[in-house]
Design a protein around this motif. Structure first.
Motif, PDB file in Angstrom:
ATOM      1  N   UNK A 175      -1.720  -2.591  -1.755  1.00 26.67           N
ATOM      2  CA  UNK A 175      -0.920  -3.676  -1.192  1.00 26.67           C
ATOM      3  C   UNK A 175      -1.084  -3.637   0.324  1.00 26.67           C
ATOM      4  N   UNK A 176      -1.478  -4.756   0.912  1.00 24.31           N
ATOM      5  CA  UNK A 176      -1.602  -4.860   2.371  1.00 24.31           C
ATOM      6  C   UNK A 176      -0.608  -5.910   2.853  1.00 24.31           C
ATOM      7  N   UNK A 177       0.209  -5.537   3.829  1.00 28.47           N
ATOM      8  CA  UNK A 177       1.217  -6.462   4.349  1.00 28.47           C
ATOM      9  C   UNK A 177       1.162  -6.487   5.871  1.00 28.47           C
ATOM     10  N   UNK A 178       1.727  -7.543   6.411  1.00 30.12           N
ATOM     11  CA  UNK A 178       1.907  -7.637   7.855  1.00 30.12           C
ATOM     12  C   UNK A 178       3.399  -7.683   8.149  1.00 30.12           C
ATOM     13  N   UNK A 179       3.846  -6.789   8.998  1.00 33.25           N
ATOM     14  CA  UNK A 179       5.261  -6.745   9.359  1.00 33.25           C
ATOM     15  C   UNK A 179       5.638  -7.983  10.161  1.00 33.25           C
ATOM     16  N   UNK A 180       6.758  -8.601   9.786  1.00 33.64           N
ATOM     17  CA  UNK A 180       7.288  -9.769  10.480  1.00 33.64           C
ATOM     18  C   UNK A 180       8.721  -9.444  10.896  1.00 33.64           C
ATOM     19  N   UNK A 181       8.929  -9.161  12.172  1.00 32.56           N
ATOM     20  CA  UNK A 181      10.258  -8.756  12.596  1.00 32.56           C
ATOM     21  C   UNK A 181      10.514  -7.309  12.224  1.00 32.56           C
ATOM     22  N   UNK A 182      11.747  -6.880  12.380  1.00 29.32           N
ATOM     23  CA  UNK A 182      12.071  -5.470  12.166  1.00 29.32           C
ATOM     24  C   UNK A 182      12.049  -5.062  10.700  1.00 29.32           C
ATOM     25  N   UNK A 183      12.550  -5.947   9.796  1.00 25.60           N
ATOM     26  CA  UNK A 183      12.706  -5.528   8.406  1.00 25.60           C
ATOM     27  C   UNK A 183      12.108  -6.514   7.406  1.00 25.60           C
ATOM     28  N   UNK A 224      -0.867  -0.709   4.838  1.00 29.62           N
ATOM     29  CA  UNK A 224      -1.430  -0.654   3.485  1.00 29.62           C
ATOM     30  C   UNK A 224      -0.699   0.406   2.677  1.00 29.62           C
ATOM     31  N   UNK A 225      -0.346   0.048   1.451  1.00 30.99           N
ATOM     32  CA  UNK A 225       0.241   0.998   0.508  1.00 30.99           C
ATOM     33  C   UNK A 225      -0.750   1.194  -0.625  1.00 30.99           C
ATOM     34  N   UNK A 226      -1.088   2.439  -0.885  1.00 36.31           N
ATOM     35  CA  UNK A 226      -1.921   2.767  -2.047  1.00 36.31           C
ATOM     36  C   UNK A 226      -1.044   3.533  -3.030  1.00 36.31           C
ATOM     37  N   UNK A 227      -0.858   2.945  -4.192  1.00 37.08           N
ATOM     38  CA  UNK A 227      -0.012   3.499  -5.239  1.00 37.08           C
ATOM     39  C   UNK A 227      -0.917   4.109  -6.302  1.00 37.08           C
ATOM     40  N   UNK A 228      -0.940   5.443  -6.357  1.00 38.80           N
ATOM     41  CA  UNK A 228      -1.815   6.144  -7.290  1.00 38.80           C
ATOM     42  C   UNK A 228      -1.086   6.382  -8.604  1.00 38.80           C
ATOM     43  N   UNK A 229      -1.183   5.401  -9.506  1.00 39.37           N
ATOM     44  CA  UNK A 229      -0.550   5.512 -10.809  1.00 39.37           C
ATOM     45  C   UNK A 229      -1.452   6.228 -11.801  1.00 39.37           C
ATOM     46  N   UNK A 230      -0.933   6.461 -12.978  1.00 31.95           N
ATOM     47  CA  UNK A 230      -1.677   7.173 -14.007  1.00 31.95           C
ATOM     48  C   UNK A 230      -2.822   6.348 -14.558  1.00 31.95           C
ATOM     49  N   UNK A 231      -2.616   5.024 -14.681  1.00 30.05           N
ATOM     50  CA  UNK A 231      -3.660   4.148 -15.201  1.00 30.05           C
ATOM     51  C   UNK A 231      -4.422   3.422 -14.094  1.00 30.05           C
ATOM     52  N   UNK A 232      -3.671   2.860 -13.147  1.00 31.14           N
ATOM     53  CA  UNK A 232      -4.291   2.076 -12.090  1.00 31.14           C
ATOM     54  C   UNK A 232      -3.914   2.611 -10.718  1.00 31.14           C
TER      55      UNK A 232
END
Length: 310
Positions: free
Chosen positions: A16-24, A4-12
């Motif tokens: 984003x939640x992702x599942x890793x598939x392979x190395x990259x 999970x990535x939480x992006x703390x912006x000024x307005x919002x």
């Protein structure tokens, strides 16, 4: 692994939640946002007001609740202009740790710009030609000039729309004189970009996420009504369409914008100044090609994590 990535912006504050598939590689499982408005009322005084701080913590707790059924194994939080420029930014960081158990990475503008590029390049084919990438935020706006070999120049300007709104407090609708004042201020503050442009000229603008998502969605509603924008990662926008919508914004009131098709309700207040900024760049830098890109900092963060760069 689920990340999970939480992006703390000024307005919002974005999730984003992702599942890793392979190395990259990865697969997106979930995206959502919370209108925390961390910069509201205090951005130009370099402070996060108490009510904004509470909205920010509530946003984090809301995102954590959303994450529960996904069984996330790794959470990375990235904070940008509102927190890094506030004198009490570390107070918010501590509060997030104490109340949510989250460690927040406060990144500088140069790191933010690099992450944005790493997001954009995943879905936009950047070739030999130099392109200008612009991410419009609430606290800062990032410019990146790049080609297929990577970033040639980047800079973060404290010209975010929350700052401009707080500084100019425009009428409703905005007046011609106010537009001129905003543009004069932007021109003065972008001196470094003008210098860079002499060395790295380009005529293609790629608008990353945020306001560009709203504008492209509204244009698509008019000109490509059957296009599902949720499935579109990049969207080419004729400049005539951009100008057409811009003129509509300039004449509109807050209430009228609320009723516009596909207007993001969280951007009603700021979209006019964002459109002024975009159209100023298009005109003053003689842009000929205009693309919207749905990927930005969150996706760039995933890119770096999977490559052990973060």
């Amino acid at each position: 692994m689920r990340i999970a990535i939480i992006d703390l912006g000024t307005n919002t504050i974005n999730l984003l939640i992702v599942e890793q598939k392979g190395e990259e590689s990865y697969h997106i499982l979930h995206e959502s946002k919370y209108p925390a408005k961390l910069g509201k009322g205090g951005i130009n005084d370099k402070t996060i007001l108490p009510e904004a701080m509470e909205r920010g913590i509530l946003a984090l707790k809301t995102h954590q609740k959303t994450m529960e059924p996904f069984h996330v194994e790794k959470t990375v939080c990235m904070a940008t202009a509102a927190i890094r420029s506030a004198t009490n930014g570390q107070e918010f960081v501590k509060k997030a740790k104490d109340e949510c158990g989250l460690d927040i990475n406060v990144i500088d503008g140069q790191k933010e710009a690099q992450l944005i590029f790493d997001g954009v390049k995943q879905v936009v084919p950047i070739n030999d030609e130099q392109v200008m990438i612009l991410d419009i935020g609430g606290g800062s706006n990032e410019f990146i000039i790049a080609n297929k070999d990577g970033v040639l120049w980047k800079h973060s300007f404290d010209l975010g729309i929350a700052r401009l709104l707080d500084r100019f407090q425009p009428s409703d609708p905005i007046t011609d004189e106010e537009v001129e004042s905003v543009e004069a201020y932007i021109k003065k503050e972008l001196a470094l970009l003008y210098d860079a442009f002499k060395t790295y000229p380009c005529d293609t603008l790629i608008g990353s996420s945020g306001s560009f998502d709203t504008i492209s969605g509204m244009i698509a509603a008019i000109h490509h009504p059957h296009l599902d924008m949720k499935k579109v990662m990049t969207y080419h926008i004729p400049l005539d369409f951009v100008k057409e919508l811009h003129l509509k914004f300039l004449k509109s009131t807050h209430d009228e914008r609320e009723k516009m098709e596909r207007m993001d309700p969280h951007r009603v207040e700021m979209i006019v100044l964002a459109s002024i900024f975009i159209n100023f760049i298009v005109r003053d830098f003689k842009i000929k090609n205009f693309w919207q890109c749905a990927f930005a900092l969150k996706e760039g963060t995933i890119y770096q994590i999977l490559r052990n760069q973060l």
